[in-house]
Design a protein around this motif. Structure first.
Motif, PDB file in Angstrom:
ATOM      1  N   ILE A  22      57.031  14.598  45.254  1.00 39.94           N
ATOM      2  CA  ILE A  22      57.028  15.721  44.320  1.00 39.94           C
ATOM      3  C   ILE A  22      57.941  16.761  44.947  1.00 39.94           C
ATOM      4  O   ILE A  22      57.725  17.171  46.085  1.00 39.94           O
ATOM      5  N   THR A  23      58.974  17.162  44.202  1.00 37.15           N
ATOM      6  CA  THR A  23      59.891  18.190  44.700  1.00 37.15           C
ATOM      7  C   THR A  23      59.810  19.393  43.775  1.00 37.15           C
ATOM      8  O   THR A  23      59.538  19.263  42.581  1.00 37.15           O
ATOM      9  N   ASP A  24      60.053  20.582  44.343  1.00 32.43           N
ATOM     10  CA  ASP A  24      59.975  21.805  43.541  1.00 32.43           C
ATOM     11  C   ASP A  24      61.354  22.188  43.014  1.00 32.43           C
ATOM     12  O   ASP A  24      62.326  21.449  43.167  1.00 32.43           O
ATOM     13  N   ALA A  25      61.436  23.363  42.394  1.00 31.03           N
ATOM     14  CA  ALA A  25      62.673  23.822  41.748  1.00 31.03           C
ATOM     15  C   ALA A  25      63.821  23.966  42.741  1.00 31.03           C
ATOM     16  O   ALA A  25      64.982  23.780  42.382  1.00 31.03           O
ATOM     17  N   SER A  26      63.525  24.266  43.985  1.00 30.78           N
ATOM     18  CA  SER A  26      64.587  24.420  44.982  1.00 30.78           C
ATOM     19  C   SER A  26      65.011  23.091  45.580  1.00 30.78           C
ATOM     20  O   SER A  26      65.944  23.037  46.368  1.00 30.78           O
ATOM     21  N   GLY A  27      64.319  22.015  45.221  1.00 29.12           N
ATOM     22  CA  GLY A  27      64.631  20.698  45.760  1.00 29.12           C
ATOM     23  C   GLY A  27      63.834  20.350  46.994  1.00 29.12           C
ATOM     24  O   GLY A  27      64.000  19.275  47.554  1.00 29.12           O
ATOM     25  N   THR A  64      60.722  19.094  49.152  1.00 26.23           N
ATOM     26  CA  THR A  64      59.631  18.152  48.946  1.00 26.23           C
ATOM     27  C   THR A  64      58.315  18.862  49.244  1.00 26.23           C
ATOM     28  O   THR A  64      58.118  19.390  50.332  1.00 26.23           O
ATOM     29  N   VAL A  65      57.410  18.886  48.260  1.00 24.09           N
ATOM     30  CA  VAL A  65      56.119  19.538  48.445  1.00 24.09           C
ATOM     31  C   VAL A  65      55.011  18.525  48.716  1.00 24.09           C
ATOM     32  O   VAL A  65      53.961  18.880  49.241  1.00 24.09           O
ATOM     33  N   ALA A  66      55.234  17.253  48.357  1.00 21.27           N
ATOM     34  CA  ALA A  66      54.272  16.196  48.643  1.00 21.27           C
ATOM     35  C   ALA A  66      55.035  14.879  48.661  1.00 21.27           C
ATOM     36  O   ALA A  66      55.945  14.670  47.866  1.00 21.27           O
ATOM     37  N   ALA A  67      54.664  13.996  49.578  1.00 13.67           N
ATOM     38  CA  ALA A  67      55.322  12.689  49.661  1.00 13.67           C
ATOM     39  C   ALA A  67      54.375  11.685  50.292  1.00 13.67           C
ATOM     40  O   ALA A  67      53.542  12.040  51.131  1.00 13.67           O
ATOM     41  N   GLN A  68      54.500  10.449  49.854  1.00 15.29           N
ATOM     42  CA  GLN A  68      53.826   9.335  50.503  1.00 15.29           C
ATOM     43  C   GLN A  68      54.851   8.212  50.573  1.00 15.29           C
ATOM     44  O   GLN A  68      55.274   7.700  49.544  1.00 15.29           O
ATOM     45  N   THR A  69      55.262   7.863  51.774  1.00 14.93           N
ATOM     46  CA  THR A  69      56.324   6.876  51.960  1.00 14.93           C
ATOM     47  C   THR A  69      55.853   5.753  52.874  1.00 14.93           C
ATOM     48  O   THR A  69      56.489   5.440  53.874  1.00 14.93           O
ATOM     49  N   ASP A  70      54.749   5.118  52.510  1.00 10.38           N
ATOM     50  CA  ASP A  70      54.163   4.061  53.321  1.00 10.38           C
ATOM     51  C   ASP A  70      54.585   2.662  52.884  1.00 10.38           C
ATOM     52  O   ASP A  70      54.166   1.688  53.474  1.00 10.38           O
ATOM     53  N   ASN A  71      55.371   2.550  51.800  1.00 10.96           N
ATOM     54  CA  ASN A  71      55.752   1.246  51.243  1.00 10.96           C
ATOM     55  C   ASN A  71      54.518   0.388  50.971  1.00 10.96           C
ATOM     56  O   ASN A  71      54.460  -0.778  51.336  1.00 10.96           O
TER      57      ASN A  71
END
Length: 189
Positions: free
Chosen positions: A167-172, A174-181
């Motif tokens: 999830i990215t905000d208006a400025s680009g 990243t405010v939330a991420a899950q990158t566990d594949n």
């Protein structure tokens, strides 16, 4: 040694010989495949052209810039299991026009390695905070929302694909991420 023990030893030798022959045969077959490379080549049927595969590579969103556009590369003759790495090139930034972006704007992104015939289901919070579901999504998937409520949520699930979400905000940023594949990914703030 008794006659009974001797008879048991004689009965087991065919089993030992067959197991040894099987292991030796499997080792020879594996060595033949490795030396000739038969398992790693793709031959066209009916004398046609070499098959092609289209690969979509998406770099992960950065914390200070918006997610880049997908890059599609078609490489003729590559087998399906071969990954293609696309090096990221830096291009000089063009002067940007002054535009006003709603600070509430968020971007949901789901990407990863989708297996063939593996449906991906995505559930996200829309502008009102209500959950919406999209079935049979083809990755990468992206949605821009300007929410009226402070609820930002996206989740993706599959039967066996490797999924990641951001999830990215208006400025680009990243405010939330899950990158566990993993076969499922959930992002919320």
């Amino acid at each position: 040694m008794s006659d009974e023990k001797r008879r048991r030893g004689l009965v087991q030798w065919p089993r030992v010989a067959l197991t040894t022959a099987g292991v030796l045969g499997a080792a020879c077959a594996t060595m033949l495949v490795v030396r000739t490379g038969d398992a790693a080549t793709t031959t066209p049927e009916f004398g046609g052209a070499t098959p092609t595969r289209t690969v979509v590579a998406i770099p992960a969103p950065r914390t200070s810039t918006p997610a880049p556009a997908p890059v599609t590369v078609t490489v003729p003759g590559l087998p399906v299991e071969t990954p293609v790495l696309v090096p990221q090139t830096s291009t000089p930034a063009a002067p940007m026009a002054q535009t006003t972006v709603d600070p509430r704007l968020i971007v949901y992104t789901v990407a990863g390695n989708q297996r063939p015939n593996d449906p991906v289901t995505i559930t996200y919070a829309d502008e009102t905070g209500a959950l919406r579901t999209v079935d049979n999504v083809v990755l990468p998937w992206q949605l821009t929302v300007i929410p009226n409520v402070p609820v930002n949520y996206v989740t993706a699930s599959s039967g066996g694909s490797q999924l990641n979400c951001w999830i990215t905000d208006a400025s680009g940023a990243t405010v939330a991420a899950q990158t566990d594949n993993a076969i499922s990914a959930t992002c919320n703030r």
